[in-house]
Design a protein around this motif. Structure first.
Motif, PDB file in Angstrom:
ATOM      1  N   ASP A  39       0.228  -4.135   3.782  1.00 26.51           N
ATOM      2  CA  ASP A  39       0.329  -2.856   4.481  1.00 26.51           C
ATOM      3  C   ASP A  39       1.549  -2.911   5.385  1.00 26.51           C
ATOM      4  OD1 ASP A  39      -0.026  -0.456   5.789  1.00 26.51           O
ATOM      5  OD2 ASP A  39      -2.146  -0.785   6.235  1.00 26.51           O
TER       6      ASP A  39
ATOM      7  N   MET B  93       9.785   3.037   4.195  1.00 30.24           N
ATOM      8  CA  MET B  93       8.519   3.524   3.675  1.00 30.24           C
ATOM      9  C   MET B  93       8.450   5.026   3.939  1.00 30.24           C
ATOM     10  SD  MET B  93       5.912   1.928   6.533  1.00 30.24           S
ATOM     11  CE  MET B  93       6.275   2.011   8.295  1.00 30.24           C
ATOM     12  N   PRO B  94       7.429   5.723   3.464  1.00 34.59           N
ATOM     13  CA  PRO B  94       7.340   7.164   3.726  1.00 34.59           C
ATOM     14  C   PRO B  94       7.384   7.484   5.216  1.00 34.59           C
ATOM     15  CG  PRO B  94       5.808   6.550   2.009  1.00 34.59           C
ATOM     16  CD  PRO B  94       6.374   5.268   2.541  1.00 34.59           C
TER      17      PRO B  94
ATOM     18  N   LYS C 297       0.829  -1.198   0.000  1.00 36.89           N
ATOM     19  CA  LYS C 297       0.000   0.000   0.000  1.00 36.89           C
ATOM     20  C   LYS C 297       0.871   1.258   0.000  1.00 36.89           C
ATOM     21  CE  LYS C 297      -4.000  -2.057   2.310  1.00 36.89           C
ATOM     22  NZ  LYS C 297      -4.913  -1.998   3.490  1.00 36.89           N
ATOM     23  N   GLN C 298       2.107   1.133   0.469  1.00 37.88           N
ATOM     24  CA  GLN C 298       3.029   2.257   0.527  1.00 37.88           C
ATOM     25  C   GLN C 298       4.119   2.118  -0.535  1.00 37.88           C
ATOM     26  OE1 GLN C 298       2.450   0.223   3.189  1.00 37.88           O
ATOM     27  NE2 GLN C 298       1.155   1.502   4.494  1.00 37.88           N
ATOM     28  N   THR C 299       4.758   3.230  -0.829  1.00 35.84           N
ATOM     29  CA  THR C 299       6.003   3.179  -1.606  1.00 35.84           C
ATOM     30  C   THR C 299       7.076   2.541  -0.725  1.00 35.84           C
ATOM     31  OG1 THR C 299       5.463   5.163  -2.879  1.00 35.84           O
ATOM     32  CG2 THR C 299       7.796   4.557  -2.730  1.00 35.84           C
TER      33      THR C 299
ATOM     34  N   ARG D 287       2.364  -0.513   7.605  1.00 37.30           N
ATOM     35  CA  ARG D 287       2.137   0.127   8.897  1.00 37.30           C
ATOM     36  C   ARG D 287       1.885  -0.924   9.979  1.00 37.30           C
ATOM     37  NH1 ARG D 287      -2.375   4.498   8.058  1.00 37.30           N
ATOM     38  NH2 ARG D 287      -2.957   3.093   6.389  1.00 37.30           N
TER      39      ARG D 287
ATOM     40  N   ASP E 271       4.298   7.106   7.398  1.00 39.98           N
ATOM     41  CA  ASP E 271       3.852   5.781   7.815  1.00 39.98           C
ATOM     42  C   ASP E 271       4.617   5.275   9.032  1.00 39.98           C
ATOM     43  OD1 ASP E 271       1.761   5.035   5.805  1.00 39.98           O
ATOM     44  OD2 ASP E 271       3.394   5.528   4.451  1.00 39.98           O
TER      45      ASP E 271
END
Length: 507
Positions: A309, A351-352, A261-263, A311, A355
């Motif tokens: 995901d 990840m970003p 879901k994230q970069t 996170r 997050d």
């Protein structure tokens, strides 16, 4: 993209589904009901027909080099007020919008948990790089009452002893199709999905750590099997858990292709139908040496599973205490944190920054931190309390870049700053913005400049200082890495740049 067609005899899809159901009996219906509940996309039969797709068309895809989270290097030495040219006496121009716009985000709220009694302790020591300890496969012919124990980042995990046949050599798409059919027709293989999921549930592992748990199990129990054989089993287990994980081939080895879901930064990826799939190889394979990767084509009109995901919303692990004791000026912070989290998080994918900020590892530790600071800051005026927290974060931690301290880019989850004796700008900013919101209830933003992560606050009364406008609101720079600064002071290097907004704590 090039297509490679592998010829094979494919029976009709309807007859294949009937044959599978007949070979496994009623247990297959139970398996589908338990594992695929909520995945409406699987009702079109994609999972049941997966072996046919593995038998069919495989396409070559170009591999892209992993993206950099920030190509600008961080300063090797922590900036201190007075050791660089002074900031202009007039505030920086207030833009109508920062350089990076942000989507609306839900209001973060702490989760109340029992508060452990604070205890004094020693300065934390750096975490050694963890190395999982593979164990040899156990002999066949085990009773269902027996357990198979394996290592998960130094933690003992056990699942019921389940033996399934894993083909030792897989070298063509047809081999992977045949192996999938064997797994799908085996009650034990399907039961293994449930058992590993149960073990993951007990530790409240997120999607990515479930992948790590699957890998630890397979690499331990089937250590003598080839890379491709182990990857085929991991693929089957993860797809059975509901993830859109693909199997790929590069040369003679298989790889896993995982969407998130994230970069994910610093990891090679390929694009399939416009979606990024990140490349995960066996530990013995250097991913930098891979070129093109081929994978089977799946129906574009079907949801083939969920992306993972990254996170984290809490971990429940066996407890191993690690004491921390931090102090700067009139503020102190002490307590315990579960040391078993650190090996698991040490090589966590990049990840970003948002997050990392939005994740929670140990809610009870956070509640204890908030409680301690609230009692010490009680009665202080808003700006005084803000600057007290700011200068605590500036002074309680020693600065070092990730490259200098860890040898690679390693953003911290909030709890990790309580363990490692050195940290850099994004680690401080994540910790500080959390405190501003949860201790003082002050709206703030996690912001970025080239090569630097910082913070800003929304104050109830205006002050003189460096600020910018975001959605009609004035935010004052409050930088936990600019040593000796107070709120309203921006590093001169960035005083006339518009910050990008990573995350907003807002009512």
């Amino acid at each position: 993209m090039k297509h490679r067609i592998f010829s094979t005899v494919i029976t009709t899809l309807a007859s294949a589904g009937i044959a599978m159901a007949q070979s496994t009996g009623g247990s297959f219906a139970d398996f589908r009901k338990g594992l695929l509940e909520g995945y409406n996309s699987y009702r079109n039969g994609v999972l049941e027909r997966y072996d046919k797709f593995l038998d069919g068309v495989w396409s070559d895809f170009e591999q892209f080099k992993g993206e950099e989270s920030d190509p600008v290097p961080k300063p090797e030495r922590v900036p201190t007020v007075g050791d660089i040219p002074a900031s202009p006496t007039t505030p920086a121009p207030a833009p109508s919008q920062p350089a990076v716009t942000v989507a609306p985000q839900p209001k973060p709220t702490p989760q109340p948990k029992p508060q452990p009694k604070p205890q004094p302790g020693k300065q934390p020591l750096p975490q050694p790089k963890p190395q999982p300890k593979p164990q040899p496969a156990q002999p066949a012919g085990n009773s269902p009452a027996r357990d198979y124990a394996f290592d998960f980042y130094g933690l003992p995990v056990s699942v019921p002893e389940i033996d399934i046949h894993v083909t030792n050599r897989l070298s063509s798409p047809r081999d992977f199709g045949a192996q999938w059919r064997e797994f799908a027709g085996n009650d034990n293989a399907r039961r293994l999905i449930e058992e590993i999921s149960t073990a993951a549930d007990k530790m409240t592992l997120n999607d990515y750590l479930r992948y790590e748990l699957v890998s630890s199990y397979v690499d331990s129990k089937y250590a003598s099997q080839s890379i491709s054989s182990r990857m085929a089993l991991k693929h089957f287990l993860l797809v059975g858990m509901g993830y859109d994980v693909r199997i790929g081939m590069t040369g003679s080895n298989a790889v896993l292709l995982i969407p998130f879901k994230q970069t994910v930064y610093a990891r090679a990826y390929m694009k399939v139908d416009g979606k990024k799939f990140y490349v995960f190889t066996d530990k013995s394979v250097d991913s930098q040496t891979l070129s093109s990767i081929s994978t089977c084509e799946l129906p574009k009109n079907a949801d083939t599973g969920n992306p993972m995901d990254l996170r984290i919303s809490g971990l429940t692990l066996p407890y191993k205490p690690h004491k921390y004791d931090l102090k700067f000026k009139d503020l102190t912070l002490s307590g315990e944190v579960n040391a078993n989290i650190f090996p698991i998080l040490y090589r966590y994918p990049q990840m970003p920054t948002a997050d990392f900020a939005r994740s929670t590892i140990l809610a009870d530790v956070r509640e204890n931190i908030v409680s301690q600071f609230r009692s010490q800051l009680e009665g202080k005026e808003e700006l005084e309390a803000v600057n007290s927290l700011l200068q605590f974060v500036q002074g309680a931690f020693e600065y070092a870049t990730d490259e200098a301290f860890h040898g690679f880019e390693k953003p911290y989850f909030l709890e990790e700053i309580l363990y490692y004796p050195k940290c850099d700008c994004e680690d401080r900013a994540i910790f500080y913005t959390y405190l501003l919101w949860n201790v003082l209830g002050i709206e703030n933003q996690l912001i970025n400049f080239p090569g630097h992560e910082s913070a800003s606050v929304r104050l109830s009364q205006p002050i003189k200082g460096d600020a910018y406008m975001h959605d009609g609101t004035t935010y004052y720079i409050s930088d936990p890495t600019y040593i000796g600064s107070v709120t309203g002071m921006c590093m001169p290097t960035y005083s006339r740049e518009n910050p990008g907004v990573d995350y907003t704590y807002k009512k």
